[in-house]
Design a protein around this motif. Structure first.
Motif, PDB file in Angstrom:
ATOM      1  N   ALA A 106      18.195 -66.723 -12.415  1.00  0.00           N
ATOM      2  CA  ALA A 106      19.301 -67.060 -12.092  1.00  0.00           C
ATOM      3  C   ALA A 106      20.286 -66.698 -13.061  1.00  0.00           C
ATOM      4  N   PRO A 107      21.570 -66.229 -12.241  1.00  0.00           N
ATOM      5  CA  PRO A 107      22.441 -65.828 -13.504  1.00  0.00           C
ATOM      6  C   PRO A 107      23.100 -67.116 -14.189  1.00  0.00           C
ATOM      7  N   ILE A 108      23.560 -66.768 -15.464  1.00  0.00           N
ATOM      8  CA  ILE A 108      24.279 -67.832 -16.330  1.00  0.00           C
ATOM      9  C   ILE A 108      25.572 -67.880 -15.661  1.00  0.00           C
ATOM     10  N   PRO A 109      26.202 -69.226 -15.295  1.00  0.00           N
ATOM     11  CA  PRO A 109      27.478 -69.284 -14.694  1.00  0.00           C
ATOM     12  C   PRO A 109      28.619 -68.681 -15.431  1.00  0.00           C
ATOM     13  N   GLY A 110      29.359 -67.808 -14.782  1.00  0.00           N
ATOM     14  CA  GLY A 110      30.283 -66.812 -15.072  1.00  0.00           C
ATOM     15  C   GLY A 110      29.802 -65.464 -15.264  1.00  0.00           C
ATOM     16  N   ALA A 111      28.601 -65.246 -15.356  1.00  0.00           N
ATOM     17  CA  ALA A 111      28.019 -63.776 -15.772  1.00  0.00           C
ATOM     18  C   ALA A 111      28.519 -62.843 -14.622  1.00  0.00           C
ATOM     19  N   VAL A 112      28.279 -63.080 -13.517  1.00  0.00           N
ATOM     20  CA  VAL A 112      28.658 -62.020 -12.460  1.00  0.00           C
ATOM     21  C   VAL A 112      29.944 -61.725 -12.395  1.00  0.00           C
ATOM     22  N   GLU A 113      30.869 -62.846 -12.631  1.00  0.00           N
ATOM     23  CA  GLU A 113      32.556 -62.536 -12.672  1.00  0.00           C
ATOM     24  C   GLU A 113      32.768 -61.600 -13.663  1.00  0.00           C
ATOM     25  N   VAL A 114      32.185 -61.990 -15.051  1.00  0.00           N
ATOM     26  CA  VAL A 114      32.540 -61.441 -16.072  1.00  0.00           C
ATOM     27  C   VAL A 114      32.197 -60.057 -16.028  1.00  0.00           C
ATOM     28  N   LEU A 115      30.897 -59.578 -15.725  1.00  0.00           N
ATOM     29  CA  LEU A 115      30.527 -58.197 -15.413  1.00  0.00           C
ATOM     30  C   LEU A 115      31.345 -57.528 -14.766  1.00  0.00           C
ATOM     31  N   ALA A 116      31.772 -58.005 -13.420  1.00  0.00           N
ATOM     32  CA  ALA A 116      32.775 -57.347 -12.642  1.00  0.00           C
ATOM     33  C   ALA A 116      33.960 -57.123 -13.418  1.00  0.00           C
ATOM     34  N   ALA A 117      34.541 -58.071 -13.895  1.00  0.00           N
ATOM     35  CA  ALA A 117      35.963 -57.841 -14.832  1.00  0.00           C
ATOM     36  C   ALA A 117      35.808 -56.897 -15.754  1.00  0.00           C
ATOM     37  N   LEU A 118      34.735 -56.827 -16.457  1.00  0.00           N
ATOM     38  CA  LEU A 118      34.591 -55.566 -17.653  1.00  0.00           C
ATOM     39  C   LEU A 118      34.528 -54.353 -17.039  1.00  0.00           C
ATOM     40  N   ARG A 119      33.851 -54.230 -15.743  1.00  0.00           N
ATOM     41  CA  ARG A 119      33.535 -53.108 -14.937  1.00  0.00           C
ATOM     42  C   ARG A 119      35.149 -52.647 -14.574  1.00  0.00           C
ATOM     43  N   GLY A 120      35.932 -53.630 -14.263  1.00  0.00           N
ATOM     44  CA  GLY A 120      37.353 -53.115 -13.738  1.00  0.00           C
ATOM     45  C   GLY A 120      38.071 -52.720 -14.891  1.00  0.00           C
ATOM     46  N   ALA A 121      37.629 -53.335 -16.095  1.00  0.00           N
ATOM     47  CA  ALA A 121      38.298 -52.819 -17.160  1.00  0.00           C
ATOM     48  C   ALA A 121      38.154 -51.704 -17.808  1.00  0.00           C
ATOM     49  N   GLY A 122      37.127 -50.895 -17.236  1.00  0.00           N
ATOM     50  CA  GLY A 122      36.685 -49.583 -17.338  1.00  0.00           C
ATOM     51  C   GLY A 122      35.503 -49.428 -18.654  1.00  0.00           C
ATOM     52  N   LEU A 123      34.944 -50.756 -18.936  1.00  0.00           N
ATOM     53  CA  LEU A 123      34.008 -50.794 -19.878  1.00  0.00           C
ATOM     54  C   LEU A 123      32.820 -50.402 -19.368  1.00  0.00           C
ATOM     55  N   ARG A 124      31.949 -49.784 -20.111  1.00  0.00           N
ATOM     56  CA  ARG A 124      30.593 -49.427 -19.570  1.00  0.00           C
ATOM     57  C   ARG A 124      29.634 -50.791 -20.088  1.00  0.00           C
ATOM     58  N   ILE A 125      28.466 -50.817 -19.338  1.00  0.00           N
ATOM     59  CA  ILE A 125      27.744 -52.033 -19.549  1.00  0.00           C
ATOM     60  C   ILE A 125      26.325 -51.507 -19.768  1.00  0.00           C
ATOM     61  N   GLY A 126      26.060 -51.768 -21.213  1.00  0.00           N
ATOM     62  CA  GLY A 126      24.606 -51.525 -21.834  1.00  0.00           C
ATOM     63  C   GLY A 126      24.020 -52.834 -21.829  1.00  0.00           C
ATOM     64  N   SER A 127      22.619 -53.003 -21.810  1.00  0.00           N
ATOM     65  CA  SER A 127      21.866 -53.863 -22.237  1.00  0.00           C
ATOM     66  C   SER A 127      20.309 -53.844 -22.756  1.00  0.00           C
ATOM     67  N   CYS A 128      19.759 -54.540 -23.491  1.00  0.00           N
ATOM     68  CA  CYS A 128      18.365 -54.600 -24.035  1.00  0.00           C
ATOM     69  C   CYS A 128      17.802 -55.763 -24.285  1.00  0.00           C
ATOM     70  N   SER A 129      16.548 -55.661 -24.227  1.00  0.00           N
ATOM     71  CA  SER A 129      15.708 -57.040 -24.152  1.00  0.00           C
ATOM     72  C   SER A 129      14.470 -57.164 -24.887  1.00  0.00           C
ATOM     73  N   GLY A 130      14.077 -58.504 -25.442  1.00  0.00           N
ATOM     74  CA  GLY A 130      12.568 -58.225 -25.956  1.00  0.00           C
ATOM     75  C   GLY A 130      11.799 -58.263 -24.990  1.00  0.00           C
ATOM     76  N   TYR A 131      12.136 -58.363 -23.608  1.00  0.00           N
ATOM     77  CA  TYR A 131      10.962 -58.371 -22.750  1.00  0.00           C
ATOM     78  C   TYR A 131      10.213 -57.017 -22.666  1.00  0.00           C
ATOM     79  N   PRO A 132       8.932 -56.868 -22.306  1.00  0.00           N
ATOM     80  CA  PRO A 132       8.481 -55.376 -22.089  1.00  0.00           C
ATOM     81  C   PRO A 132       8.996 -54.878 -20.672  1.00  0.00           C
TER      82      PRO A 132
END
Length: 289
Positions: free
Chosen positions: A122-148
């Motif tokens: 489940a998303p942490i509250p605010g995460a969906v909206e923040v990602l949308a706002a950052l994309r709207g601002a023209g930022l690229r979204i990268g990610s990494c995890s300790g998960y295999p």
């Protein structure tokens, strides 16, 4: 007003009459558990406890959280280096643990993690909206995890269905160079996304190895004090605490994350737009990470 109420997790607006802007930034690189999904970073923690239990080793949740942020095999190796756990291992098996034992625990851990990670997507509250706002601002979204990668292959479709996705994902076992606290996964995003300046990237993470990763990659770093591993509580558990206890946890985690190199520390990803605006303003004044 409770400082961790659901109402307080709406992302701060970064929109002006000309639209949302972070003119000096190119990308934000996120961790996953405890940062974008799984409030409290519960999925990996509980499975470490369960996996060690199958070998007759008693591991507490707090002990399991200690090396969080490392790749999962490195996490197991680090846990077995703890004097108390090593003493348990030697009492049970009559010898010190070996590399083969690390492999055996990892092989026990993996199917358990794959089976249960979806419960905590489940998303942490605010995460969906923040990602949308950052994309709207023209930022690229990268990610990494300790998960295999095998675990990420289960988590990613479920997260995407809930509105959480990244332009690029690096899993904990994707790179031969290794994982955190080294800079490799963060820099893997830079290469894959074609980003021109690591100093225009922001690494967001809830663990100290994740913050160290961002610093070693030459990026700005934002730590998360209440949503992730360092506090280790679900949103409901956090909201049930008295304000003074929340403040004490925030202060203690902030100190640890700042000591690991965080430029800024916020409660959760919901507050990230305001933090990015501060970083952008600092860059406009000539500051660099």
């Amino acid at each position: 007003m409770n400082p961790v109420s659901t109402a307080s997790t709406a992302p701060a607006s970064t929109t002006t009459s000309a639209g949302p802007r972070y003119p000096h930034l190119q990308a934000v690189i996120f961790d996953w558990a405890g940062t974008l999904v799984d409030h409290g970073s519960l999925a990996p923690t509980q499975i470490f406890v369960d996996a060690f239990a199958t070998f007759g080793i008693a591991l507490t949740l707090d002990e399991a959280r200690g090396p969080m942020g490392l790749s999962k095999r490195d996490h197991i190796r680090t846990l077995l280096e703890d004097a108390g756990l090593q003493s348990q291992w030697q009492a049970r098996f009559g010898r010190a643990s070996t590399t083969g034992d690390i492999d055996a625990i990892y092989e026990r851990f993996m199917p358990m993690q794959i089976a249960h990670v979806g419960r905590y997507s489940a998303p942490i509250p605010g995460a969906v909206e923040v990602l949308a706002a950052l994309r709207g601002a023209g930022l690229r979204i990268g990610s990494c995890s300790g998960y295999p990668r095998q675990v990420m292959d289960v988590l990613l479709p479920q997260a995407m269905a809930a509105g959480i996705w990244a332009d690029h994902v690096v899993a904990g076992d994707d790179l031969a160079a290794g994982g955190r606290p080294g800079p490799f996964m963060a820099l893997g995003n830079v290469l894959a996304l074609g980003l021109g300046d690591v100093r225009a990237c922001v690494k967001v993470d809830d663990t100290t190895p994740g913050i160290e990763e961002g610093r070693r990659a030459g990026m700005w770093t934002v730590g998360l004090s209440l949503s992730g591993n360092e506090t280790g509580l679900t949103l409901e558990q956090l909201q049930a605490l008295p304000d003074a206890e929340v403040a004490a946890k925030r202060a203690a985690v902030t100190q640890r994350l700042m000591a690991s190199g965080a430029h800024l520390v916020i409660d959760s990803v919901a507050q990230l737009p305001k933090a990015l605006a501060e970083i952008d303003a600092r860059m406009a004044r000539g500051e660099r990470p």
